[in-house]
Design a protein around this motif. Structure first.
Motif, PDB file in Angstrom:
ATOM      1  N   TRP A 127       0.845  -1.207   0.000  1.00 38.17           N
ATOM      2  CA  TRP A 127       0.000   0.000   0.000  1.00 38.17           C
ATOM      3  C   TRP A 127       0.871   1.243   0.000  1.00 38.17           C
ATOM      4  O   TRP A 127       0.659   2.183  -0.752  1.00 38.17           O
ATOM      5  CB  TRP A 127      -0.918   0.008   1.235  1.00 38.17           C
ATOM      6  N   LEU A 128       1.882   1.202   0.872  1.00 30.11           N
ATOM      7  CA  LEU A 128       2.781   2.341   1.013  1.00 30.11           C
ATOM      8  C   LEU A 128       3.501   2.623  -0.308  1.00 30.11           C
ATOM      9  O   LEU A 128       3.644   3.776  -0.723  1.00 30.11           O
ATOM     10  CB  LEU A 128       3.794   2.006   2.097  1.00 30.11           C
ATOM     11  N   PHE A 132       3.479   5.934  -2.608  1.00 33.54           N
ATOM     12  CA  PHE A 132       4.670   6.643  -3.062  1.00 33.54           C
ATOM     13  C   PHE A 132       4.707   6.803  -4.580  1.00 33.54           C
ATOM     14  O   PHE A 132       5.290   7.769  -5.061  1.00 33.54           O
ATOM     15  CB  PHE A 132       5.944   5.953  -2.561  1.00 33.54           C
ATOM     16  N   LEU A 135       3.065  10.093  -4.829  1.00 31.18           N
ATOM     17  CA  LEU A 135       3.816  11.222  -4.277  1.00 31.18           C
ATOM     18  C   LEU A 135       5.059  11.539  -5.109  1.00 31.18           C
ATOM     19  O   LEU A 135       5.417  12.699  -5.265  1.00 31.18           O
ATOM     20  CB  LEU A 135       4.225  10.920  -2.834  1.00 31.18           C
ATOM     21  N   ILE A 158      -4.818  14.780  -5.359  1.00 31.33           N
ATOM     22  CA  ILE A 158      -5.908  14.756  -4.386  1.00 31.33           C
ATOM     23  C   ILE A 158      -6.774  13.510  -4.567  1.00 31.33           C
ATOM     24  O   ILE A 158      -7.079  12.801  -3.608  1.00 31.33           O
ATOM     25  CB  ILE A 158      -6.758  16.043  -4.511  1.00 31.33           C
ATOM     26  N   ALA A 165      -6.326   6.559   0.902  1.00 28.56           N
ATOM     27  CA  ALA A 165      -6.795   6.552   2.295  1.00 28.56           C
ATOM     28  C   ALA A 165      -7.910   5.527   2.470  1.00 28.56           C
ATOM     29  O   ALA A 165      -7.963   4.816   3.485  1.00 28.56           O
ATOM     30  CB  ALA A 165      -7.270   7.949   2.697  1.00 28.56           C
ATOM     31  N   LEU A 168      -6.340   2.198   2.470  1.00 25.91           N
ATOM     32  CA  LEU A 168      -5.648   1.936   3.743  1.00 25.91           C
ATOM     33  C   LEU A 168      -6.613   1.291   4.736  1.00 25.91           C
ATOM     34  O   LEU A 168      -6.274   0.304   5.399  1.00 25.91           O
ATOM     35  CB  LEU A 168      -5.092   3.237   4.317  1.00 25.91           C
ATOM     36  N   PHE A 169      -7.828   1.851   4.807  1.00 27.24           N
ATOM     37  CA  PHE A 169      -8.837   1.259   5.688  1.00 27.24           C
ATOM     38  C   PHE A 169      -9.080  -0.196   5.287  1.00 27.24           C
ATOM     39  O   PHE A 169      -9.152  -1.090   6.141  1.00 27.24           O
ATOM     40  CB  PHE A 169     -10.129   2.078   5.607  1.00 27.24           C
ATOM     41  N   LEU A 172      -6.352  -2.424   6.542  1.00 27.80           N
ATOM     42  CA  LEU A 172      -6.428  -2.655   7.988  1.00 27.80           C
ATOM     43  C   LEU A 172      -7.510  -3.696   8.304  1.00 27.80           C
ATOM     44  O   LEU A 172      -7.323  -4.569   9.151  1.00 27.80           O
ATOM     45  CB  LEU A 172      -6.705  -1.341   8.714  1.00 27.80           C
TER      46      LEU A 172
ATOM     47  N   LEU B 142     -14.533   4.952  10.775  1.00 25.06           N
ATOM     48  CA  LEU B 142     -15.158   4.895   9.446  1.00 25.06           C
ATOM     49  C   LEU B 142     -15.896   6.197   9.148  1.00 25.06           C
ATOM     50  O   LEU B 142     -15.818   6.736   8.037  1.00 25.06           O
ATOM     51  CB  LEU B 142     -16.098   3.689   9.388  1.00 25.06           C
ATOM     52  N   LEU B 145     -13.460   8.824   8.270  1.00 18.31           N
ATOM     53  CA  LEU B 145     -12.976   8.585   6.910  1.00 18.31           C
ATOM     54  C   LEU B 145     -13.932   9.224   5.896  1.00 18.31           C
ATOM     55  O   LEU B 145     -13.527   9.939   4.984  1.00 18.31           O
ATOM     56  CB  LEU B 145     -12.876   7.082   6.674  1.00 18.31           C
ATOM     57  N   LEU B 152     -13.077  17.110   1.651  1.00 17.69           N
ATOM     58  CA  LEU B 152     -12.194  17.361   0.519  1.00 17.69           C
ATOM     59  C   LEU B 152     -12.968  17.601  -0.768  1.00 17.69           C
ATOM     60  O   LEU B 152     -12.506  18.334  -1.634  1.00 17.69           O
ATOM     61  CB  LEU B 152     -11.203  16.197   0.438  1.00 17.69           C
ATOM     62  N   LEU B 162      -6.143  19.142   1.510  1.00 17.90           N
ATOM     63  CA  LEU B 162      -5.126  18.218   1.998  1.00 17.90           C
ATOM     64  C   LEU B 162      -5.462  17.764   3.419  1.00 17.90           C
ATOM     65  O   LEU B 162      -5.303  16.585   3.764  1.00 17.90           O
ATOM     66  CB  LEU B 162      -3.745  18.871   1.963  1.00 17.90           C
ATOM     67  N   ILE B 165      -7.707  14.890   3.411  1.00 15.05           N
ATOM     68  CA  ILE B 165      -7.039  13.597   3.197  1.00 15.05           C
ATOM     69  C   ILE B 165      -6.382  13.106   4.481  1.00 15.05           C
ATOM     70  O   ILE B 165      -6.519  11.939   4.867  1.00 15.05           O
ATOM     71  CB  ILE B 165      -5.982  13.723   2.079  1.00 15.05           C
ATOM     72  N   MET B 168      -8.870  11.751   6.726  1.00 12.25           N
ATOM     73  CA  MET B 168      -9.282  10.401   6.322  1.00 12.25           C
ATOM     74  C   MET B 168      -8.314   9.361   6.869  1.00 12.25           C
ATOM     75  O   MET B 168      -8.713   8.307   7.372  1.00 12.25           O
ATOM     76  CB  MET B 168      -9.311  10.288   4.792  1.00 12.25           C
ATOM     77  N   GLU B 169      -7.010   9.667   6.754  1.00 12.94           N
ATOM     78  CA  GLU B 169      -6.023   8.699   7.266  1.00 12.94           C
ATOM     79  C   GLU B 169      -6.136   8.582   8.783  1.00 12.94           C
ATOM     80  O   GLU B 169      -5.990   7.488   9.338  1.00 12.94           O
ATOM     81  CB  GLU B 169      -4.616   9.120   6.835  1.00 12.94           C
ATOM     82  N   ALA B 172      -8.836   6.142   9.430  1.00 14.81           N
ATOM     83  CA  ALA B 172      -8.414   4.755   9.231  1.00 14.81           C
ATOM     84  C   ALA B 172      -7.581   4.278  10.412  1.00 14.81           C
ATOM     85  O   ALA B 172      -7.753   3.159  10.907  1.00 14.81           O
ATOM     86  CB  ALA B 172      -7.612   4.637   7.929  1.00 14.81           C
ATOM     87  N   PHE B 173      -6.684   5.138  10.923  1.00 12.45           N
ATOM     88  CA  PHE B 173      -5.848   4.743  12.053  1.00 12.45           C
ATOM     89  C   PHE B 173      -6.668   4.590  13.326  1.00 12.45           C
ATOM     90  O   PHE B 173      -6.393   3.712  14.148  1.00 12.45           O
ATOM     91  CB  PHE B 173      -4.724   5.757  12.272  1.00 12.45           C
ATOM     92  N   ALA B 175      -9.722   3.626  13.529  1.00 10.94           N
ATOM     93  CA  ALA B 175     -10.364   2.310  13.447  1.00 10.94           C
ATOM     94  C   ALA B 175      -9.342   1.207  13.707  1.00 10.94           C
ATOM     95  O   ALA B 175      -9.641   0.200  14.351  1.00 10.94           O
ATOM     96  CB  ALA B 175     -11.005   2.124  12.078  1.00 10.94           C
ATOM     97  N   SER B 176      -8.113   1.402  13.237  1.00 12.93           N
ATOM     98  CA  SER B 176      -7.104   0.340  13.363  1.00 12.93           C
ATOM     99  C   SER B 176      -6.783   0.064  14.827  1.00 12.93           C
ATOM    100  O   SER B 176      -6.369  -1.040  15.177  1.00 12.93           O
ATOM    101  CB  SER B 176      -5.839   0.712  12.606  1.00 12.93           C
ATOM    102  N   ILE B 191       4.585   4.678   7.672  1.00 15.87           N
ATOM    103  CA  ILE B 191       3.391   5.403   7.242  1.00 15.87           C
ATOM    104  C   ILE B 191       3.450   6.843   7.763  1.00 15.87           C
ATOM    105  O   ILE B 191       3.077   7.790   7.062  1.00 15.87           O
ATOM    106  CB  ILE B 191       2.111   4.668   7.684  1.00 15.87           C
ATOM    107  N   ASP B 194       5.579   8.588   5.471  1.00 18.49           N
ATOM    108  CA  ASP B 194       4.856   8.784   4.210  1.00 18.49           C
ATOM    109  C   ASP B 194       3.958  10.028   4.273  1.00 18.49           C
ATOM    110  O   ASP B 194       3.883  10.808   3.339  1.00 18.49           O
ATOM    111  CB  ASP B 194       4.054   7.515   3.915  1.00 18.49           C
ATOM    112  N   LEU B 195       3.304  10.235   5.438  1.00 20.94           N
ATOM    113  CA  LEU B 195       2.442  11.410   5.575  1.00 20.94           C
ATOM    114  C   LEU B 195       3.256  12.696   5.480  1.00 20.94           C
ATOM    115  O   LEU B 195       2.829  13.668   4.860  1.00 20.94           O
ATOM    116  CB  LEU B 195       1.708  11.365   6.916  1.00 20.94           C
ATOM    117  N   ALA B 198       3.959  13.296   1.943  1.00 20.36           N
ATOM    118  CA  ALA B 198       2.736  13.755   1.270  1.00 20.36           C
ATOM    119  C   ALA B 198       2.529  15.247   1.523  1.00 20.36           C
ATOM    120  O   ALA B 198       2.276  16.017   0.589  1.00 20.36           O
ATOM    121  CB  ALA B 198       1.531  12.961   1.768  1.00 20.36           C
TER     122      ALA B 198
END
Lengths: 481, 230
Positions: A127-128, A132, A135, A158, A165, A168-169, A172, B142, B145, B152, B162, B165, B168-169, B172-173, B175-176, B191, B194-195, B198
């Motif tokens: 996923w990562l 990338f 990006l 965007i 995103a 990603l859910f 998980l 959820l 998200l 957005l 942005l 987004i 949204m992440e 997801a986290f 929920a994780s 990750i 990665d953010l 981004a």
């Protein structure tokens, strides 16, 4: 070791390209050399995979199987051609030559991200890697710094990050489903082995989130709106990479998920694939008819082809899976030829407008014949590779009794065929328009790329080497579960 | 599951409170017009995400989750806002958004609908997960998200898009924490990195758009259509 080298080399090259004065001056040469080495290494990996099965570099983290090796080969092959094309194209179209090292450094990073997708076996890291790929290519899409290019880059970033995103859910939830099934092996192979014990409720959520989220990046309708913008506004070599292999690399992840989803959900996984696939083929085929920009024409054709591959996977069965793999191969190679030809037309005529380009065959026989060849091949005319791929998918569908889906697919394919050839014929044949100023000479590296890119397009329609055939069969077996 | 929490545990109740406030800050991002206000709600949201992780870490005696909380706190409440301030100009940052696609009361109604929808979507999964200590995190994550995706689409300014987004992440986290608390720490770290990348890439793009086009109202850019070809 080889796979680790494949990942480290482009990062090193990106660093070298950014070294002031020395590295920056030879950034193009560094990149070219790196890409050629990467291609050679990928061939070695593919041969090892054919001989021994899976190539393990770091157990549980980095492993390459036949499907991964196919994607590696395609990414590096298109990478070599795109870099060769860049040498001439970027030197001609970039005003400030001192900024070119940015382009080459970024190109190395972009290739790195696409090479990471097929070799990593931990789904979250995959996923990562996909994230990338967005990006590290956004700034390439906006490289020309025009209003249109920046707008395209923004929409691309965007929409695909939003998709990521959502995906990603999904990943998980997939992890949760795996834990529920009592497994601790969070790799693609580990997921396949426990997939029949996974809770269908969780699997459905995970599968649909990833299908929709990454579908946005592959270009599935209705989340395709950014794709024609980004794939037409980026510099031509980048378009070839985006359309030819970036979409394919993301589709790879969705296809990896198919056997897992199938074991847990049964036939409904295939039904979703069929719906997304046919919708994309159909909408793209009709949108192809009304374009005015020839780069957008090829971009919509990418949406169409992603849909064809997804439809093939939705049909299910070994024959359709083989068709899907063959289509992945032929689309990546043919589409990059189309974009190289389109970029040459842009250099010659200075316009993207289909109506302003006429009589290309007289103005530049090389660019004209490349565009005609690419257009015929991508539209699916025999005897080219895309035709064989589409034909084998249609036949597989009929043998399985999916008459309705195959009927629809055949209609959409014919519409797309006429759409593409209608536009290409207008540009290639006829008399040149005297009001349009032409610069018929294109840089020699671009001409060379056109020749190199045409070779596999012509050959693979007539003859597939046995080793490649073996690779395709094994890759098809992987998405079959 | 080795540790099954008692429903009356004070830590679990505190976690539910953090969850409520987390969701509320997502609503805040929908309702505020100031770009800076949007950023403040994002920081608040990240703080609640981190506190939920730490609380659950205490409850389950898991250093892992506490580390996840600390990573999120440092990354999203400190590094990302700092990187934003560094790369995007003051002018963009202090902007007030005049035109949203929908007005705020309607937006809030839609957001409410999305939250209900999220609970509806999550309800079959809640049955599968019955017994997990932090199950409330799943529908809240959820919902966030979906709210982020909504933010957005209706925002026209670059920075709030942005932040949508990133929100949204965050969802997801969040929920994780309920469904994947044992996710490898290495993955959490990359990750987080990665953010940062981004945010950096989008900020560079925002700056280029501001210089070249003279606006950061990206929602109103419409040069690319089928009819307009040069």
């Amino acid at each position: 070791m080889i796979v680790i080298a494949i990942l480290v080399l482009p990062l090193l090259a990106a660093g070298l390209c950014a070294i002031p004065t020395i590295g920056r001056r030879v950034a193009a040469q560094i990149t070219m050399a790196t890409f050629i080495i990467l291609f050679a290494l990928s061939i070695r990996v593919a041969l090892r995979v054919i001989a021994l099965g899976t190539y393990v570099a770091a157990p549980g983290w980095i492993e390459v199987d036949a499907f991964g090796a196919l994607i590696l080969l395609l990414v590096t092959a298109v990478g070599v051609m795109a870099c060769l094309y860049s040498l001439g194209y970027m030197a001609r179209t970039t005003h400030d030559k001192s900024l070119l090292f940015h382009y080459y450094a970024n190109l190395n990073l972009f290739i790195f991200s696409m090479l990471a997708v097929p070799v990593v076996v931990v789904p979250s890291i995959t996923w990562l890697a996909v994230e990338f790929t967005t990006l590290l290519s956004v700034l390439l899409v906006g490289f020309e710094n025009s209003r249109e290019a920046l707008e395209a880059a923004w929409k691309y970033a965007i929409l695909t990050l939003m998709g990521a995103a959502i995906a990603l859910f999904g990943f998980l939830v997939l992890f949760w489903a795996m834990r529920q099934a009592g497994s601790d092996d969070y790799t693609w192979a580990g997921l396949v082995s426990v997939s029949s014990h996974m809770s269908p409720v969780l699997m459905r959520m995970a599968f649909l989130s990833i299908l929709v989220g990454f579908g946005a990046k592959v270009g599935f309708v209705p989340l395709h709106t950014w794709l024609p913008d980004a794939h037409s506004q980026a510099p031509t070599p980048v378009c070839a990479l985006l359309s030819g292999v970036e979409t394919t690399a993301v589709l790879y992840v969705i296809l990896r998920l198919m056997p897992i989803a199938h074991n847990s959900l049964g036939a409904s996984a295939e039904r979703w694939a069929l719906v997304f696939g046919l919708l994309s083929v159909g909408v793209a085929a009709f949108l192809l008819l009304q374009v005015h920009d020839y780069k957008r024409l090829f971009a919509y054709s990418t949406v169409e082809h992603m849909g064809i591959i997804m439809t093939a996977v939705g049909l299910g069965g070994a024959a359709a899976h083989y068709g899907a793999m063959y289509q992945i191969l032929s689309h990546a190679l043919t589409k990059s030829l189309c974009f190289f030809a389109a970029g040459s037309v842009l250099m010659i005529t200075g316009t993207r407008n289909i109506a302003s380009v006429k009589g290309l065959m007289r103005a530049s026989p090389l660019a004209g014949s490349a565009l005609l060849l690419g257009g015929l091949a991508i539209a699916g005319a025999p005897p080219f590779a895309v035709f064989l791929g589409e034909f084998s998918i249609l036949r597989a569908g009929i043998n399985q009794g999916h008459y309705f889906a195959i009927g629809l697919l055949a209609v959409f394919l014919s519409v797309a065929f006429f759409g593409i050839l209608l536009h290409v014929n207008r540009m290639v044949l006829g008399r040149t328009d005297p009001t349009v100023e032409l610069t018929p000479r294109i840089p020699w590296t671009c001409s060379l790329t056109l020749f190199v890119a045409a070779v596999p397009v012509i050959i693979f329609g007539l003859y597939v080497p046995n080793t490649l055939h073996q690779l395709l069969i094994r890759a098809a077996a992987i998405i079959g579960g | 599951m080795p540790h099954v929490a008692q429903p009356e545990s004070i830590v679990v109740q505190l976690n539910a409170l953090a969850g409520g406030l987390f969701l509320l800050s997502a609503f805040g991002m929908v309702a505020t017009r100031q770009v800076q206000g949007c950023m403040r709600f994002f920081i608040l949201q990240s703080v609640f995400l981190a506190s939920s992780a730490v609380l659950l870490g205490l409850e389950l005696r898991s250093w892992h989750l506490i580390a996840v909380g600390v990573i999120n706190l440092v990354n999203k409440a400190i590094l990302i806002p700092w990187l934003f301030k560094k790369t995007v100009s003051e002018e963009v940052y202090t902007k007030r958004e005049i035109s949203q696609v929908l007005n705020i009361p309607i937006s809030l109604l839609v957001a409410l609908g999305l939250t209900v929808g999220a609970y509806y979507l999550a309800s079959p999964m809640l049955k599968v997960g019955a017994g997990l200590p932090a199950l409330a995190n799943l529908p809240i994550g959820l919902a966030t998200l979906l709210l982020g995706a909504y933010t957005l689409t209706v925002r026209r300014e670059a920075v709030p898009q942005l932040l949508g987004i990133l929100s949204m992440e965050n969802g997801a986290f969040f929920a994780s924490l309920a469904i994947a608390p044992e996710l490898h720490l290495f993955i959490e770290l990359v990750i987080a990195f990665d953010l940062l990348v981004a945010v950096f890439v989008i900020a560079v793009l925002t700056r280029a758009i501001q210089r070249r086009i003279g606006t950061t109202e990206v929602g109103s850019l419409a040069a690319l259509k089928e009819e307009s070809v040069r």
